[in-house]
Design a protein around this motif. Sequence first.
Motif, PDB file in Angstrom:
ATOM      1  N   VAL A 207       0.851  -1.185   0.000  1.00 24.63           N
ATOM      2  CA  VAL A 207       0.000   0.000   0.000  1.00 24.63           C
ATOM      3  C   VAL A 207       0.889   1.238   0.000  1.00 24.63           C
ATOM      4  CG1 VAL A 207      -0.208   0.114   2.535  1.00 24.63           C
ATOM      5  CG2 VAL A 207      -1.970   1.159   1.077  1.00 24.63           C
ATOM      6  N   THR A 208       0.489   2.230  -0.771  1.00 23.57           N
ATOM      7  CA  THR A 208       1.131   3.532  -0.779  1.00 23.57           C
ATOM      8  C   THR A 208       0.096   4.538  -1.230  1.00 23.57           C
ATOM      9  OG1 THR A 208       3.140   4.725  -1.454  1.00 23.57           O
ATOM     10  CG2 THR A 208       2.007   3.484  -3.167  1.00 23.57           C
ATOM     11  N   GLU A 209       0.358   5.791  -1.066  1.00 21.50           N
ATOM     12  CA  GLU A 209      -0.575   6.820  -1.520  1.00 21.50           C
ATOM     13  C   GLU A 209      -0.667   6.791  -3.046  1.00 21.50           C
ATOM     14  OE1 GLU A 209      -0.993  11.645  -0.952  1.00 21.50           O
ATOM     15  OE2 GLU A 209       0.970  10.800  -1.466  1.00 21.50           O
ATOM     16  N   THR A 210      -1.890   6.728  -3.569  1.00 19.13           N
ATOM     17  CA  THR A 210      -2.077   6.707  -5.017  1.00 19.13           C
ATOM     18  C   THR A 210      -2.940   7.856  -5.531  1.00 19.13           C
ATOM     19  OG1 THR A 210      -4.041   5.287  -4.936  1.00 19.13           O
ATOM     20  CG2 THR A 210      -1.887   4.186  -5.050  1.00 19.13           C
ATOM     21  N   LEU A 211      -3.658   8.550  -4.646  1.00 16.06           N
ATOM     22  CA  LEU A 211      -4.557   9.608  -5.110  1.00 16.06           C
ATOM     23  C   LEU A 211      -4.790  10.623  -4.006  1.00 16.06           C
ATOM     24  CD1 LEU A 211      -7.430   8.807  -3.582  1.00 16.06           C
ATOM     25  CD2 LEU A 211      -7.611   7.201  -5.439  1.00 16.06           C
ATOM     26  N   GLY A 212      -5.494  11.705  -4.364  1.00 13.57           N
ATOM     27  CA  GLY A 212      -5.844  12.738  -3.398  1.00 13.57           C
ATOM     28  C   GLY A 212      -5.301  14.085  -3.817  1.00 13.57           C
ATOM     29  N   PRO A 213      -5.769  15.159  -3.170  1.00 16.59           N
ATOM     30  CA  PRO A 213      -5.272  16.498  -3.485  1.00 16.59           C
ATOM     31  C   PRO A 213      -3.772  16.605  -3.232  1.00 16.59           C
ATOM     32  CG  PRO A 213      -7.244  16.589  -2.105  1.00 16.59           C
ATOM     33  CD  PRO A 213      -6.798  15.166  -2.117  1.00 16.59           C
ATOM     34  N   ASP A 214      -3.065  17.179  -4.192  1.00 18.03           N
ATOM     35  CA  ASP A 214      -1.617  17.363  -4.062  1.00 18.03           C
ATOM     36  C   ASP A 214      -0.903  16.063  -3.710  1.00 18.03           C
ATOM     37  OD1 ASP A 214      -1.912  20.131  -4.562  1.00 18.03           O
ATOM     38  OD2 ASP A 214      -2.413  20.457  -2.458  1.00 18.03           O
ATOM     39  N   ALA A 408       0.293  14.135  -9.734  1.00 23.45           N
ATOM     40  CA  ALA A 408      -1.058  14.022 -10.287  1.00 23.45           C
ATOM     41  C   ALA A 408      -1.063  13.171 -11.545  1.00 23.45           C
ATOM     42  CB  ALA A 408      -1.605  15.416 -10.584  1.00 23.45           C
ATOM     43  N   VAL A 409      -0.056  13.331 -12.391  1.00 24.67           N
ATOM     44  CA  VAL A 409       0.007  12.562 -13.639  1.00 24.67           C
ATOM     45  C   VAL A 409       0.207  11.080 -13.349  1.00 24.67           C
ATOM     46  CG1 VAL A 409       1.343  12.176 -15.745  1.00 24.67           C
ATOM     47  CG2 VAL A 409       0.846  14.515 -14.992  1.00 24.67           C
ATOM     48  N   PHE A 410       1.174  10.754 -12.499  1.00 25.34           N
ATOM     49  CA  PHE A 410       1.485   9.344 -12.246  1.00 25.34           C
ATOM     50  C   PHE A 410       0.459   8.679 -11.331  1.00 25.34           C
ATOM     51  CE2 PHE A 410       6.071  10.824 -13.023  1.00 25.34           C
ATOM     52  CZ  PHE A 410       5.931  10.639 -14.393  1.00 25.34           C
ATOM     53  N   PRO A 420       0.392   4.183 -19.214  1.00 25.72           N
ATOM     54  CA  PRO A 420       1.784   4.601 -19.008  1.00 25.72           C
ATOM     55  C   PRO A 420       2.282   5.542 -20.105  1.00 25.72           C
ATOM     56  CG  PRO A 420       1.559   2.293 -18.446  1.00 25.72           C
ATOM     57  CD  PRO A 420       0.251   2.713 -19.049  1.00 25.72           C
ATOM     58  N   ARG A 421       1.985   5.243 -21.348  1.00 27.46           N
ATOM     59  CA  ARG A 421       2.458   6.101 -22.430  1.00 27.46           C
ATOM     60  C   ARG A 421       1.773   7.472 -22.383  1.00 27.46           C
ATOM     61  NH1 ARG A 421       5.598   5.336 -26.638  1.00 27.46           N
ATOM     62  NH2 ARG A 421       5.636   3.072 -26.282  1.00 27.46           N
ATOM     63  N   GLY A 422       0.490   7.484 -22.093  1.00 24.44           N
ATOM     64  CA  GLY A 422      -0.204   8.764 -21.970  1.00 24.44           C
ATOM     65  C   GLY A 422       0.339   9.597 -20.828  1.00 24.44           C
ATOM     66  N   ALA A 423       0.675   8.945 -19.718  1.00 26.22           N
ATOM     67  CA  ALA A 423       1.236   9.651 -18.571  1.00 26.22           C
ATOM     68  C   ALA A 423       2.601  10.237 -18.912  1.00 26.22           C
ATOM     69  CB  ALA A 423       1.348   8.709 -17.376  1.00 26.22           C
ATOM     70  N   LEU A 424       3.403   9.500 -19.652  1.00 26.29           N
ATOM     71  CA  LEU A 424       4.722   9.993 -20.037  1.00 26.29           C
ATOM     72  C   LEU A 424       4.588  11.232 -20.920  1.00 26.29           C
ATOM     73  CD1 LEU A 424       7.785   9.805 -20.154  1.00 26.29           C
ATOM     74  CD2 LEU A 424       7.545   8.124 -22.006  1.00 26.29           C
ATOM     75  N   THR A 425       3.670  11.186 -21.872  1.00 27.52           N
ATOM     76  CA  THR A 425       3.447  12.339 -22.753  1.00 27.52           C
ATOM     77  C   THR A 425       3.020  13.559 -21.957  1.00 27.52           C
ATOM     78  OG1 THR A 425       2.846  10.907 -24.613  1.00 27.52           O
ATOM     79  CG2 THR A 425       2.094  13.195 -24.700  1.00 27.52           C
ATOM     80  N   GLU A 426       2.096  13.366 -21.016  1.00 28.91           N
ATOM     81  CA  GLU A 426       1.606  14.480 -20.200  1.00 28.91           C
ATOM     82  C   GLU A 426       2.698  14.999 -19.268  1.00 28.91           C
ATOM     83  OE1 GLU A 426      -0.934  17.361 -18.560  1.00 28.91           O
ATOM     84  OE2 GLU A 426      -1.008  16.212 -20.431  1.00 28.91           O
ATOM     85  N   ALA A 427       3.492  14.104 -18.685  1.00 25.81           N
ATOM     86  CA  ALA A 427       4.566  14.525 -17.787  1.00 25.81           C
ATOM     87  C   ALA A 427       5.577  15.395 -18.526  1.00 25.81           C
ATOM     88  CB  ALA A 427       5.256  13.309 -17.180  1.00 25.81           C
TER      89      ALA A 427
END
Length: 446
Positions: A207-214, A408-410, A420-427
């Motif tokens: 378990v790790t943080e995966t979502l939420g504000p900031d 936020a992207v990842f 993954p590819r969409g996230a890389l493009t956005e990052a």
Amino acid sequence: MHPHRLSRRRALAGGIGALAATAALGPLSGCAAPSTAAGPGQTRLRFWHLFGGGDGVNMQGMLDAFRAEHPDVSLEAATLQWGAPYYTKLGMAGAGGRAPELAVLHLARLAGFAPGRLLDPFDLDLLADLGVREQDFPAGIWQRGQVAGEQYAVPLDTHPFVLYYQTELCEKAGLMAGGKLKRIEGAEEFADALRAAKKVTGQPGLVTETLGPDCITPWRLFATFYSQTGGKVLSEDGKRLALDDTKALRVLEYMAGLAEEGLMVRRADYGASVGIFNGGKTAFHLNGEWEISSFRTTGIPFSMTTVPTLFGRPGTQADCHAFVLPHQADRGGATNEAAHELVAWLLRNSVAWAEGGHVPAYLPVLKDPAYLELKPQSEYRGAIDDVALDEPAWFAGSASRMWIELGAVFSGVLTGSRSPRGALTEAKARLRTLLDTPDPLPGAAS
């Protein structure tokens, strides 16, 4: 509550906008250190820091001990709001001539603080006279404090991404040897360890943080694994994009795969991720080392270790708390000597600081029997040699725009809302925007 928890997230919410809004309030509105006149024969020393929660308690105890040993110094310590408000006020102090003698800065944020304009360099001869020398620190961390041949930051610690593990669950899963987690090498071995843990508990192994504000942990997860490939996010000078698509995609696809296979909890904000691990049925937790006090309070049987090497070479995302000298037009004399003395004293006595989880940067402390007796803190001290600091850019480092933007992207990669590819493009698009944006701190522009 540790400053790296929800209060920090609220402090960061405005990003660059918060910097501008705070600056609009006027010079140092409401942020000056307490003004207490020094007594006869005393030297006034003002110290700003951002330590709250358990860190704040530890620092207060250390400062009280310093006061007791140095009755000739009138030490005024001010704890300011974590995140963007702190850094805006510190920058404005250096630009406006109302700076304290000493302050704390995250080392990866040094580039944004215009050393030479917002910060003054340390007197290395004076530090040496006080027993603090370059060879007393890991070379990479010490050198990150240098700009144009001058030392503008002296590291206190590193606070790395680490792996927490439930000792009893890992024992049942056959993952322990001699009371410690067995060595894990490679991405597939780590996935196998999560599978073994899930077989015992019926719950995702990690378990790790995966979502939420900031939400920033997805960035820290990516940065840790990506550093192990040898890849860089930015060029060495922090001025150009340097993401390696092949290496980045390998990491992002691995992250997505863990979530898709059900080996990690897919949706958890920061508080939930800590709570789930505290529940005792999830074997592993990835986070900063500062949650050690949370898990000790609960009493779960756990330990900690460095993040396993999954992609070829050791590495873990980290930043360092460091001491800096905010710019003063008339810096020098007894007040400057007192600032150097406080730095040296805190470094020499940083076993007390390590109790909160941070790894001391002052190497003699890492050999101190009192530090080696701290468990599990001393179990991950090797992370000091493999820290992956952000490249020097104004928008990088703790409480930075880069962490929030890329977190936020990842996040979407882990929750399944981005490929993954969409996230890389956005990052890459967001990084280019940050590279094109001037440093908003007052006095930082060339």
